[in-house]
Design a protein around this motif. Structure first.
Motif, PDB file in Angstrom:
ATOM      1  N   GLU A  23       0.940  -1.150   0.052  1.00 26.34           N
ATOM      2  CA  GLU A  23      -0.139   0.036   0.014  1.00 26.34           C
ATOM      3  C   GLU A  23       0.729   1.307   0.042  1.00 26.34           C
ATOM      4  OE1 GLU A  23      -3.713   1.882   2.563  1.00 26.34           O
ATOM      5  OE2 GLU A  23      -2.618   0.088   3.296  1.00 26.34           O
ATOM      6  N   ASP A  24       0.463   2.114  -0.732  1.00 26.11           N
ATOM      7  CA  ASP A  24       1.327   3.474  -0.877  1.00 26.11           C
ATOM      8  C   ASP A  24       1.201   4.037   0.308  1.00 26.11           C
ATOM      9  OD1 ASP A  24      -0.208   4.012  -3.958  1.00 26.11           O
ATOM     10  OD2 ASP A  24       1.635   3.009  -3.581  1.00 26.11           O
ATOM     11  N   ASN A  25       2.307   4.888   0.807  1.00 26.32           N
ATOM     12  CA  ASN A  25       2.729   5.666   2.017  1.00 26.32           C
ATOM     13  C   ASN A  25       2.498   5.060   3.182  1.00 26.32           C
ATOM     14  OD1 ASN A  25       2.798   8.077   0.347  1.00 26.32           O
ATOM     15  ND2 ASN A  25       0.466   7.940   0.335  1.00 26.32           N
ATOM     16  N   ARG A  26       2.955   3.364   3.129  1.00 26.65           N
ATOM     17  CA  ARG A  26       3.153   2.950   4.174  1.00 26.65           C
ATOM     18  C   ARG A  26       4.206   1.900   4.327  1.00 26.65           C
ATOM     19  NH1 ARG A  26      -1.034   2.906   8.456  1.00 26.65           N
ATOM     20  NH2 ARG A  26      -3.032   3.664   7.331  1.00 26.65           N
ATOM     21  N   ILE A  27       4.594   1.668   5.562  1.00 28.64           N
ATOM     22  CA  ILE A  27       5.802   0.673   5.721  1.00 28.64           C
ATOM     23  C   ILE A  27       5.427  -0.343   6.502  1.00 28.64           C
ATOM     24  CG2 ILE A  27       8.219   0.459   7.018  1.00 28.64           C
ATOM     25  CD1 ILE A  27       8.433   3.510   6.822  1.00 28.64           C
ATOM     26  N   THR A  28       5.452  -1.626   5.916  1.00 25.46           N
ATOM     27  CA  THR A  28       5.146  -2.768   6.668  1.00 25.46           C
ATOM     28  C   THR A  28       6.354  -3.675   7.125  1.00 25.46           C
ATOM     29  OG1 THR A  28       3.324  -2.908   5.122  1.00 25.46           O
ATOM     30  CG2 THR A  28       3.726  -4.971   6.204  1.00 25.46           C
ATOM     31  N   ILE A  29       6.286  -4.077   8.467  1.00 22.62           N
ATOM     32  CA  ILE A  29       7.357  -4.961   9.108  1.00 22.62           C
ATOM     33  C   ILE A  29       6.339  -6.256   9.712  1.00 22.62           C
ATOM     34  CG2 ILE A  29       9.338  -5.104  10.523  1.00 22.62           C
ATOM     35  CD1 ILE A  29       9.063  -2.065  10.416  1.00 22.62           C
TER      36      ILE A  29
END
Length: 393
Positions: A23-29
């Motif tokens: 998803e745009d403008n998101r950081i996923t960890i």
């Protein structure tokens, strides 16, 4: 939801998030938090972004999914849980990771040779101080909790069955020690949204099994290690002190030599022991772990009577209760209950988890009773957009 409420997010499970990792403008960890010594998963480990109140908590299996805006790319995440050394990582170094394995080291200190009798007296006095400080440390006025509840059962050669729900709780008086009957009348709950792994086919499918979650809140409920009147029945022992978020926490092991209804809440219990974690700065309980063995298991929960139910034996149960501090008061952040028992020739397993997602002590909604049975139709639109997070009214 306005931006002010969004900034209060401190609990976020990714298990039901429908947000894409791209998803745009998101950081996923994504990853799992485990014990570095045993390799066992650590539930309710906090992954907090330093300098903010954003973060996530690991689920029952230690798994987590952290979703952050790009504006937090230069920040650090601290992983912490009572009883373990904290771990920090840079967001930009781990962004996009989907299989992180964070191993936390258990930590204790300060255990020495002491007189066992004198030691027990010291910790009984500490337990008494914890009880005396409940009104100061915990919510001492009416409040609402709203939380996510999951109940899962399985048996040999059968697929697991799961019920998820949004549960609302109303406490008429707030946290205080009272007798069982009074606490029962003052605590009420109802189910609002429900999702099941399979359709309801019989009456038992609509039962909620939520009473055991309430009784696991050892600050609010009685028949546990905090009952001063039963102090003589408990053997207390030092398990050491640990550091948590820079403060000292005393870990006390406890055991009841002859469990009874008054000490364990269940007349069928044969062994009852555990560990309680006390924050020394304000004498508040941060965590309690209880280990129970019993000769029978009540599938309806401790507050109801099961009639003509099959004989269930060799019961083993572990209950973990966690509390967190928000502003000046502690609240119930989460409970996990895992159990096994034997029914005839079948081995059965169960797991419950509850996570508080909303706290309202300003203008709580009043309602009465306990909703033991529900036949709520699943709102698929709600669940497709639901994410477990915390907010305060």
């Amino acid at each position: 939801m306005d931006k002010k409420l969004l900034s209060l997010i401190i609990l976020l499970f990714g298990i039901f998030s429908t947000l894409s990792a791209q998803e745009d403008n998101r950081i996923t960890i994504k990853g799992v938090v485990v014990d570095a010594t045993t390799g066992e998963p650590i539930p309710f480990a906090n992954l907090g972004v330093l300098g903010t109140v954003a973060g996530v908590a690991s689920d029952m299996d230690g798994n987590f999914e952290l979703l952050l805006p790009l504006s937090l790319e230069k920040y650090k995440v601290r992983v912490s849980v009572v009883g373990y050394t904290s771990y920090e990582m840079n967001v930009e170094d781990v962004k996009g990771e989907e299989n992180m394995r964070i191993a936390l080291k258990p930590v204790t200190y300060g255990i020495g040779e002491v007189d066992v009798y004198a030691e027990s007296l010291v910790y009984k006095k500490m337990i008494r101080q914890v009880v005396e400080n409940i009104g100061k440390n915990y919510l001492s006025k009416p409040y609402n909790y709203e939380g996510y509840f999951e109940y899962m059962t399985s048996e040999e050669d059968q697929p697991a069955r799961t019920k998820e729900a949004i549960v609302e709780i109303y406490d008429r008086t707030g946290y205080k020690r009272s007798d069982v009957q009074t606490a029962f009348k003052d605590l009420n709950y109802r189910f609002r949204e429900v999702r099941r792994s399979e359709d309801t086919g019989k009456v038992s499918d609509g039962l909620n099994y939520f009473d055991d979650i309430l009784t696991a809140d050892i600050i609010r409920n009685t028949r546990n290690v905090l009952d001063i009147s039963n102090a003589r029945d408990y053997k207390l022992k030092n398990k050491g002190r640990i550091l948590y978020e820079g403060d000292s926490v005393q870990v006390i092991a406890y055991e009841v030599s002859e469990p009874a209804l008054s000490t364990s809440g269940d007349a069928s219990v044969t062994s009852y022991s555990g560990e309680i974690y006390i924050h020394l700065k304000d004498l508040a309980v941060l965590k309690n772990v209880t280990y129970i063995s019993a000769k029978d298991f009540n599938i309806l929960g401790r507050n109801l009577v099961a009639i003509d139910s099959p004989k269930q034996e060799n019961v083993k149960m572990t209950i973990i209760t966690n509390y967190k501090k928000l502003n000046s008061a502690y609240f119930l952040s989460g409970i996990t209950i895992q159990y096994t028992y034997k029914e005839g020739e079948k081995n059965k397993n169960g797991r419950m988890q509850y996570v508080t997602t909303r706290l309202n002590a300003t203008n709580p909604e009043v309602f009465q009773g306990r909703m033991y049975y529900e036949d709520i139709e699943t709102n698929r639109d709600f669940w497709e957009n639901y994410t477990v997070y915390f907010q305060e009214d």
